[in-house]
Motif scaffolding. Structure first.
Motif, short mmCIF file in Angstrom:
data_model
loop_
_atom_site.label_atom_id
_atom_site.label_comp_id
_atom_site.label_asym_id
_atom_site.label_seq_id
_atom_site.Cartn_x
_atom_site.Cartn_y
_atom_site.Cartn_z
N VAL A 1 72.88 0.05 -34.44
CA VAL A 1 71.81 0.34 -35.38
C VAL A 1 70.96 -0.92 -35.53
O VAL A 1 71.49 -2.04 -35.62
CB VAL A 1 72.39 0.74 -36.76
N ARG A 2 69.65 -0.74 -35.52
CA ARG A 2 68.75 -1.89 -35.65
C ARG A 2 68.81 -2.44 -37.07
O ARG A 2 68.41 -1.78 -38.03
CB ARG A 2 67.32 -1.50 -35.30
N ALA A 3 69.30 -3.66 -37.21
CA ALA A 3 69.50 -4.26 -38.51
C ALA A 3 68.34 -5.14 -38.94
O ALA A 3 68.15 -5.40 -40.13
CB ALA A 3 70.79 -5.10 -38.52
N ASP A 4 67.54 -5.63 -37.99
CA ASP A 4 66.41 -6.48 -38.34
C ASP A 4 65.45 -6.51 -37.16
O ASP A 4 65.83 -6.20 -36.02
CB ASP A 4 66.87 -7.90 -38.68
N CYS A 5 64.21 -6.89 -37.43
CA CYS A 5 63.19 -6.93 -36.37
C CYS A 5 62.02 -7.78 -36.84
O CYS A 5 61.67 -7.79 -38.02
CB CYS A 5 62.71 -5.51 -36.06
N ARG A 6 61.42 -8.51 -35.90
CA ARG A 6 60.16 -9.21 -36.11
C ARG A 6 59.26 -8.94 -34.91
O ARG A 6 59.67 -9.14 -33.77
CB ARG A 6 60.36 -10.72 -36.24
N ASP A 7 58.05 -8.50 -35.17
CA ASP A 7 57.06 -8.22 -34.13
C ASP A 7 55.85 -9.11 -34.41
O ASP A 7 55.13 -8.90 -35.37
CB ASP A 7 56.69 -6.73 -34.18
N TRP A 8 55.67 -10.13 -33.53
CA TRP A 8 54.63 -11.14 -33.78
C TRP A 8 53.38 -10.87 -32.95
O TRP A 8 53.02 -11.67 -32.07
CB TRP A 8 55.18 -12.52 -33.48
N THR A 9 52.73 -9.74 -33.19
CA THR A 9 51.50 -9.41 -32.45
C THR A 9 50.30 -9.26 -33.37
O THR A 9 49.26 -8.78 -32.95
CB THR A 9 51.70 -8.11 -31.64
N ASN A 10 50.45 -9.68 -34.61
CA ASN A 10 49.36 -9.67 -35.58
C ASN A 10 48.61 -11.00 -35.45
O ASN A 10 49.01 -12.01 -36.01
CB ASN A 10 49.94 -9.48 -36.99
N VAL A 11 47.53 -11.00 -34.68
CA VAL A 11 46.85 -12.24 -34.30
C VAL A 11 45.89 -12.69 -35.40
O VAL A 11 45.10 -11.91 -35.93
CB VAL A 11 46.10 -12.06 -32.97
N VAL A 12 45.99 -13.99 -35.74
CA VAL A 12 45.17 -14.61 -36.78
C VAL A 12 44.40 -15.77 -36.15
O VAL A 12 45.01 -16.78 -35.78
CB VAL A 12 46.04 -15.12 -37.94
N PRO A 13 43.07 -15.67 -35.98
CA PRO A 13 42.31 -16.77 -35.38
C PRO A 13 42.35 -18.02 -36.26
O PRO A 13 42.44 -17.95 -37.48
CB PRO A 13 40.88 -16.20 -35.30
N ASN A 14 42.27 -19.18 -35.60
CA ASN A 14 42.20 -20.46 -36.29
C ASN A 14 41.12 -21.28 -35.58
O ASN A 14 41.39 -21.96 -34.59
CB ASN A 14 43.55 -21.17 -36.26
N GLY A 15 39.89 -21.17 -36.07
CA GLY A 15 38.76 -21.78 -35.39
C GLY A 15 38.82 -23.29 -35.29
O GLY A 15 38.34 -23.86 -34.31
N GLU A 16 39.41 -23.97 -36.28
CA GLU A 16 39.47 -25.43 -36.22
C GLU A 16 40.62 -25.91 -35.35
O GLU A 16 40.69 -27.08 -35.00
CB GLU A 16 39.60 -26.01 -37.63
N GLY A 17 41.54 -25.00 -34.99
CA GLY A 17 42.69 -25.38 -34.17
C GLY A 17 43.79 -26.00 -34.99
O GLY A 17 43.57 -26.56 -36.07
N TRP A 18 45.01 -25.86 -34.50
CA TRP A 18 46.18 -26.45 -35.16
C TRP A 18 46.96 -27.22 -34.10
O TRP A 18 47.23 -26.72 -33.01
CB TRP A 18 47.06 -25.37 -35.79
N SER A 19 47.33 -28.47 -34.42
CA SER A 19 48.00 -29.34 -33.46
C SER A 19 49.50 -29.05 -33.43
O SER A 19 50.20 -29.31 -34.42
CB SER A 19 47.77 -30.81 -33.82
N PRO A 20 50.03 -28.52 -32.32
CA PRO A 20 51.46 -28.21 -32.26
C PRO A 20 52.36 -29.44 -32.32
O PRO A 20 53.54 -29.32 -32.64
CB PRO A 20 51.61 -27.47 -30.93
N GLN A 21 51.81 -30.63 -32.04
CA GLN A 21 52.62 -31.85 -32.15
C GLN A 21 53.12 -32.06 -33.57
O GLN A 21 54.10 -32.78 -33.80
CB GLN A 21 51.78 -33.07 -31.73
N ALA A 22 52.47 -31.44 -34.56
CA ALA A 22 52.84 -31.64 -35.96
C ALA A 22 54.14 -30.95 -36.32
O ALA A 22 54.72 -31.23 -37.38
CB ALA A 22 51.71 -31.15 -36.88
#
Length: 466
Positions: free
Chosen positions: A286-307
């Motif tokens: 039985v499926r006990a949990d789920c996350r679907d990460w396809t809800n895209v949110v633009p970030n025009g200024e960009g975010w630095s992944p090094q942080a």
């Protein structure tokens, strides 16, 4: 809710708890007709299934658009590059968790793919947040590092006690379906008070199977449905799939990297409040949990992944660089105003959610007023880079300089790189040019100088290998 990582025969990777705070960033993309992505998957490189794509214009700049919807005229789709700012994020359908897939250097020339578990407020590492880190060194892509508030940081080791071929995902030459039995061990080294990366021992088996399939993602809670080829990986809680008590299922796509995760348990009721499409029963599971990460949110200024800090990949060496740990831990102020009052350093709620540092001269500014953080150079070699986001709290212009000094054993300056700035009503994402670690440097000082009046807001500060 108890946010500890659930541990059975094989440790669980995904947080099944976390914030339900209101969404505080830009809204998701406009809804419209469902999207079907029809692309060739044969011969795709291992990294192509692990790193999210961007649309890049003719100058190579990543655009703040969803690549699944098609790139604008003159732009082309490609993998996000190491060190490149993320122009969009991927949230779950409840807007409660953010989960991107970006590359960072590992040891030597190795590539690591970092997948944050980021609960709102987004883009800062708070007490509920964590990550998974994937390696591509061995014959299989595998997860080697993870962190959550229950187990803190932990390492998965291979049967050879190496940081490759550990929590197996899929082979380098994947071209269809297959299966194997992974043998791995796990050490919660941070909670156990051991040095990174921990101690190998106590190995267990996990039956692992992978297959190519066509999957429809999204389609719930107002999120656009997106149908595309996916590499589906089942990781069983034990070496015998007929006797395992749970499955962790991972969905990888060439567009988004790790796109969806599911937890399946035996003899359990379907979980309430899970915002995912699809069946909730499959054989005895039985499926006990789920996350679907396809809800895209633009970030025009960009975010630095090094942080996003993790010891498994090249990431920031600053402590509390995004002020998500509460207060100004790790930071100090320097200098006083002409009235003799010390430089003011505190925190406040940021305009985009989360916490930012607020800094001002506390009177008329004197030369040298600043805030800083010292970082031991230990292990830092080769090319380095730093950056931060700076904003004026009052919408009036503030000017200053972001500097990294390299200091020798006696505190002498053996290197200096600075980024002057003047910021008006908006925010500025500052990134320094790359520079070499000086062989005599023992410490690096990250410093924000206040070159005039006004209240400065500092966020997402980082100092990392390039």
């Amino acid at each position: 809710m108890n946010c500890s990582r659930i541990v059975s025969l094989v440790p669980v990777l995904q947080l099944a708890c976390g914030g339900t705070e209101a969404f505080v960033d830009d809204g998701p993309v406009d809804l419209g007709d469902d999207v079907v992505v029809d692309e060739l998957v044969a011969g795709a490189a291992m990294e192509d299934w692990l790193i999210q794509d961007v649309c890049a214009d003719g100058a190579g700049r990543a655009l703040a658009v969803d690549p699944v919807l098609g790139c604008p005229r003159g732009a082309a789709r490609r993998d996000l590059r190491s060190g490149e700012a993320l122009p969009y994020h991927r949230n779950d359908a409840a807007n409660a968790q953010r989960h991107d897939s970006f590359p960072r250097p590992g040891v030597g020339s190795a590539t690591r793919i970092v997948n944050p578990f980021d609960f709102a407020p987004f883009n800062e590492q708070g007490p509920l947040d964590g990550y998974d880190v994937v390696e591509t060194d061995g014959a299989f892509a595998s997860i080697i590092g993870t962190r959550d508030p229950g187990g803190l940081a932990g390492t998965f080791f291979s049967k050879r006690c190496t940081l490759d071929d550990a929590w197996l995902l899929f082979p380098r030459d994947v071209a269809g379906s297959g299966q194997t039995v992974a043998r791995l061990s796990y050490d919660q080294w941070e909670r156990n008070g051991r040095a990174f990366p921990g101690r190998c021992g106590g190995a267990v088996d996990s039956f692992t199977a992978w297959r190519l399939s066509t999957v429809t993602f999204g389609g719930v809670n107002g999120v656009r449905a997106k149908t595309m080829p996916a590499l589906v990986v089942d990781h069983h809680g034990g070496g015998d799939p007929n006797r395992s008590d749970h499955i962790e299922r991972f969905y990888f796509t060439r567009v988004y990297g790790l796109t969806r995760w599911e937890r399946w348990n035996v003899a359990a009721a379907p979980a309430a409040g899970v915002v995912c499409n699809g069946p909730v029963r499959e054989g005895r599971f039985v499926r006990a949990d789920c996350r679907d990460w396809t809800n895209v949110v633009p970030n025009g200024e960009g975010w630095s992944p090094q942080a996003w800090a993790t010891p498994y990949a090249a990431s920031t060496r600053l402590v509390n660089g995004d002020f998500g740990q509460g207060g100004t831990r790790g930071w100090s102020s320097l200098g006083s105003s002409t009235e003799g009052r010390p430089t003011a350093l505190g925190t406040a709620a940021g305009s985009g959610g989360g916490t930012v540092a607020q800094v001002h001269c506390n009177g008329r500014c004197s030369p040298g007023q600043s805030i800083f953080q010292d970082v031991a150079r230990a292990g830092l070699v080769g090319r380095l880079r730093f950056g931060a986001t700076v904003r004026s709290a009052a919408r009036s212009a503030v000017s200053g300089e972001l500097v990294v000094f390299q200091l020798d054993a006696g505190g002498g300056i053996v290197g200096r790189v600075g980024v002057p700035f003047s910021v008006g009503g908006g925010r500025a994402r500052l990134t320094a040019p790359a520079f070499d670690a000086h062989p005599s440097a023992q410490r690096l000082r990250f410093q924000l100088y206040l070159n005039g009046p006004g209240t400065f807001e500092l966020d997402d500060a980082w100092l990392a290998p390039d």
